[in-house]
Structure formats: C-alpha cells, structure tokens
Motif scaffolding. Structure first.
Motif: not given
Length: 331
Positions: A88, A175, A179-180, A182, A251, A253, A258
C-alpha cells in the motif's frame, strides 16, 4: 612566428572544444539514463498490481491447506500482513491520475508527493492551516456575538464557504497521496460548503434574526472543539514522526477519529458528540421555523435538512469508528 594573442586564442579554442565534448558526453549519458529510468518506471508501475493479485490469491488459497504447519504459521501470516501494508505504501508513492474533483479544479497538475517526508510536511502544514482558520473563526464569531451586524455575519459565512472549499481540495490531495480519509468526511465538507453558501445568501429577515443567536453559539462551540481536535492531531503527528512510518501519519482524518488514537481521544469524544447534538438543534429550529410560516425562504428548509444530515452522518460514522475499536480491543 605566432603572436601571443594567437597562442591565447588557440588555447581558448582548445579548452572550449574540450568543454563542449564533455558536455555532449554528459548530455548523452543523461538521455540514456532517462530512457532507462522511463523503462524502469513502466516496469515498476506494473509490478504492484501483479504482486497485489498474487497476495490476494495466496490468502484466498490458504483455506485449502488449513491444518498444515505452513498455513497455520503465525510468522507467515504476519509476513503477509507486512507485505500488504508495504505494498500500500509503494502504491501510494506511484504517480496517479487525479480524481474527478482534482481534474476539474487543478486539471492534470501532478499532486503526487515524492517521498514520505514531503507527505508529512504537507499534512503538518494542513493542520497548521486548520488551526489558524479556527482561531480566526473564533474571533469573528465573537465579534458577531458582541456586535450584531449582517455584514459581520456575511463575513463569517463567507469564511466558512472558503474554508470548507479549501479543506475539501486539500483532502483530495491527501487521499491522492495515500491518506485514508473516510468518504463521509469529504461528503461532510461538501455539505458544509452548501450550508454556508445558503446562510450567506439568506436575506436579513425575521427568520434569520430568530435563528441567528443559535448559529453564533454553534460557531463558537465548533471553533473551540475544532481547536482541541486540531491541536491534538498536530501533537499526534509530531509523536508519530518519531514512532511510526509516514504512511501512518497521513491516515489521520480531519473530522473523524483514527482507530489507534481512540485511547488517547476519550476526552474529545464528548465534545464531538456535543457538536453533533448542536447540529440537530440547528436542524430542529430551522425546520420549526419553516413549518411555522409560509413566508420562510428556501434557505430555512434546506439548511434545516442539511444540518440534520450532518448530525446523522457524523454521529453514525464516529459510532462505527468507536465500535470497530471496541471489537479490535475485545479480540
């Protein structure tokens, strides 16, 4: 016999020709290296997809050999997890085509950051940006509270429109760099931009004046909550810089929580849910105003509906994060 001037000219010409040959050789080496690099990048770009499929296949086929010492080995399972995480990270570093929003706003401009250091620096600057805007919002909301003025209100609404629009673009860039964040939090920013635009265009009528105090209190509360959250996330980023890889740092948000940070974020949860409750209060008051008279403008109805959507979406998404954390801890 050659004059001194002719000798100097001859030497200069010889040196120039030597420099020219050296430059030509260096330039040819650069071209050759560039061609090799392009070929390597093409081959490299295909490998993550291929290896990702192989990892997926081997995890799926593991069920066929359950019970053997190899399939049940904790070491092999950990290796697979590590490989997936590293894959990833590799994919996040590869050039990507901008998503639709970035295509519309920035065109084909490359927003990919070259290394982990650049990603962390961008994320840290982003948190500083949010902190500064939060402080400005707090002062402006206070001014609106002390000096009731539709002009000051309009400035506050415009600030929200600009802030949420800017935040949305920056989060799309985050993103694009792994970056995760949502999907709901991006949707949250789009909706918030719409609500702010509606409030900005709402005329200074009796309905606006009835609702205005609630919104000013809401703005002050949100500024305080956002300050606490941004301050914590900045502190967490600095801590992560020394403890974990840069991928973990990106990661986080912006509005959400998180999973790994929930233990340290317990003090923030009541403030977050207080903000969500305030969104329901906004929704209730606006919809009550809409139903109480047929003279209310469309801004009253749509702001009421959108505040309700924000409250529901925020509460549900944060609840899912808390539930996931609880399940992980229980397991």
């Amino acid at each position: 016999m050659a004059s001194t001037q002719d000798v100097k000219l001859s030497r200069a010409s010889t040196m120039w020709l030597a420099d020219w040959k050296s430059i030509k050789e260096d330039f040819q080496q650069l071209k050759d290296s560039h061609q090799k690099l392009k070929k390597m990048l093409d081959d490299y770009g295909k490998q993550p997809g291929k290896i990702g499929k192989q990892l997926k296949d081997i995890k799926n086929s593991r069920a066929k050999v359950v019970g053997t010492s190899f399939a049940d080995s904790e070491e092999h399972l950990k290796e697979l997890d590590v490989m997936e995480k590293e894959l990833l990270a590799i994919r996040a570093s590869l050039p990507k085509t901008n998503d639709l929003i970035l295509q519309i706003v920035l065109g084909d401009l490359n927003v990919q950051m070259r290394n982990e250091k650049e990603r962390f620096a961008y994320k840290e600057k982003y948190e500083v940006f949010k902190l500064r805007v939060t402080i400005i919002t707090c002062f402006l909301a206070t001014a609106c509270f002390l000096l009731p003025s539709r002009t000051l209100d309009a400035a506050l609404h415009f600030l929200y429109v600009w802030y949420y629009s800017t935040v949305t673009i920056r989060e799309h860039i985050l993103r694009a760099n792994g970056s995760k964040i949502k999907g709901w939090w991006l949707a949250h920013h789009y909706i918030s931009t719409g609500v702010s635009a509606l409030l900005l265009t709402w005329q200074d009528d009796e309905f606006y004046q009835q609702y205005r105090p609630t919104f000013i209190y809401f703005s002050l509360y949100m500024a305080a909550t956002q300050f606490l959250q941004t301050y914590y996330q900045r502190s967490f980023l600095i801590k992560q810089q020394s403890l974990e890889g840069a991928r973990s740092r990106t990661e986080l948000s912006t509005e959400g929580v998180r999973l790994k940070t929930l233990k340290d974020l317990r003090f923030l949860i009541p403030f977050l849910y207080g903000a969500y409750l305030f969104q329901f209060v906004n929704s209730y008051q606006l919809l009550s105003l809409w139903m109480s008279s047929n003279k209310a403008t469309f801004q009253v109805l749509w702001c009421g509906l959108l505040f309700g959507v924000l409250g529901l979406g925020n509460s549900y998404t944060t609840f899912l994060v808390l539930l996931a954390k609880y399940k992980v801890k229980k397991a």
